[in-house]
Design a protein around this motif. Structure first.
Motif, short mmCIF file in Angstrom:
data_model
loop_
_atom_site.label_atom_id
_atom_site.label_comp_id
_atom_site.label_asym_id
_atom_site.label_seq_id
_atom_site.Cartn_x
_atom_site.Cartn_y
_atom_site.Cartn_z
N LEU A 167 0.80 -1.22 0.00
CA LEU A 167 0.00 0.00 0.00
C LEU A 167 0.84 1.28 0.00
O LEU A 167 0.41 2.31 -0.53
N SER A 168 2.04 1.20 0.59
CA SER A 168 2.83 2.42 0.79
C SER A 168 3.09 3.24 -0.49
O SER A 168 3.00 4.47 -0.44
N PRO A 169 3.38 2.62 -1.64
CA PRO A 169 3.63 3.45 -2.83
C PRO A 169 2.43 4.32 -3.21
O PRO A 169 2.61 5.43 -3.73
N TYR A 170 1.23 3.84 -2.95
CA TYR A 170 0.03 4.61 -3.31
C TYR A 170 -0.13 5.85 -2.45
O TYR A 170 -0.84 6.79 -2.81
N ILE A 171 0.53 5.86 -1.29
CA ILE A 171 0.46 7.03 -0.42
C ILE A 171 1.35 8.15 -0.96
O ILE A 171 1.02 9.32 -0.89
N PHE A 172 2.50 7.75 -1.54
CA PHE A 172 3.49 8.76 -1.95
C PHE A 172 3.46 9.11 -3.44
O PHE A 172 4.08 10.07 -3.86
#
Lengths: 233, 233
Positions: A167-172
């Motif tokens: 999920l983390s790439p979708y935050i940045f």
């Protein structure tokens, strides 16, 4: 009653803990990854993917964690129900129970004479007799009462930890398809490393095991992507 | 080697199948329900919820189904690795292996004289000896080779079937919060009925078991709803 040899007991204990981590982590890496990948093919904003992903991680970690807790609790309840029944059977129908002990010894290959003598020795002590029946007639080991809670925490936290990786790439990153590329690289790498160590623990060829686990993640994500594209209005 | 008594063998076989259905169905009902509930608090269109739900069901059923397949396959590989090792140990260090058989008989409560005689009888036949070590030193039952595939199908299909229950209202109703109400009623009812029969099978108080399972679903959905609202931009 400790009938497994000592080194094996240790093996079993560590594998309970590892099983929990493996269950939680592999689903946590795979399902949120596949969900985000699926949505990347269907929506144009990352906000919705992050919200859906976080909702999924919250839902999944609670469902799996409490599921693990329930499984442990159920095992314990089941053991105690059967224990009471065995005590009452040994009390009320001792001859039938003694026959069952003899059947066990017959099946492992002891002679008729030895079956009778062994059954006599086992049934001299009631606790010893019941413990024997629980373990070798019913195949039930006494569960660790604290295990249900530990299991819940291990599975739930592993799921959440695993889910944050895809999920983390979708935050940045702003656009879904760009985030998907980085998410895929990060997650498939994690699944490979995770699958490698998981296989080493279970005594499987680690490279083959790593490939298997990675393939499942890729297939699940691919299917979710395809299906979401299909249903997109 | 059939050392469990017959009625118990039957019990174990049916519980494998039921375990798969229970695992797949309970996650299938719970996680897509919670995801849809979470998104209901964060988005205004049901289209996105249906797409996310379908992506999740595809991802979840493949991940869980293949996960079940892998677990079965791993168990089989592990059994065969250990079987080879036991054959080589019985061949190369028979005295040490005979000591382990004696230790087993000592632990279940046989006298010193009986331990020695029983170990002699067991070790007369190599296959019988190895089967004994596999089952009672290592606690390993011979897995059914077809089980891995069956397990994958059972878990995957149960997950998909379970997941369609909470999702269906979002297909027929336009606004998320209206669909959520019907979805919650349908899913919590299904979880209750499912939990009831699941508990009956495992010998737990069925009303208590049904409440437990329903509560997990409600908690997961509530948490997902709250978290999604929190992260909503």
């Amino acid at each position: 009653m400790d009938t497994h040899l000592h080194h094996e007991e240790k093996h079993l204990r560590s594998s309970n803990f590892l099983t929990d981590i493996v269950i939680g982590m592999s689903d946590g890496l795979t399902v949120p990854f596949a969900l985000a990948a699926g949505l990347s093919g269907a929506v144009s904003s990352n906000t919705i993917i992050v919200v859906a992903g976080i909702a999924e991680i919250a839902a999944g970690s609670i469902a799996m964690g409490l599921g693990g807790y329930l499984a442990g609790k159920t095992e314990l309840d089941h053991y105690e129900t059967e224990l009471k029944r065995e005590y009452s059977e040994v009390e009320n129908i001792p001859e039938k129970e003694k026959e069952e002990v003899k059947t066990f010894f017959a099946n492992i290959g002891l002679s008729k004479d030895m079956q009778d003598k062994a059954a006599e020795e086992i049934s001299m002590d009631k606790k010893q007799w019941v413990d024997f029946m629980m373990k070798y007639e019913l195949g039930l080991d006494k569960p660790d009462p604290k295990r249900a809670t530990k299991s819940a925490l291990n599975i739930g936290l592993s799921y959440a930890a695993g889910g944050l990786v895809p999920l983390s790439p979708y935050i940045f990153i702003d656009t879904p398809l760009d985030a998907l590329k980085i998410s895929a690289v990060l997650t498939l790498l994690s699944l490979f490393v995770f699958g490698f160590f998981k296989s080493r623990i279970t005594g499987i060829n680690p490279w083959l095991g790593a490939l298997r686990v990675t393939l499942i993640g890729a297939l699940a994500a691919g299917a979710a992507f395809g299906v979401a594209k299909l249903f997109q209005l």
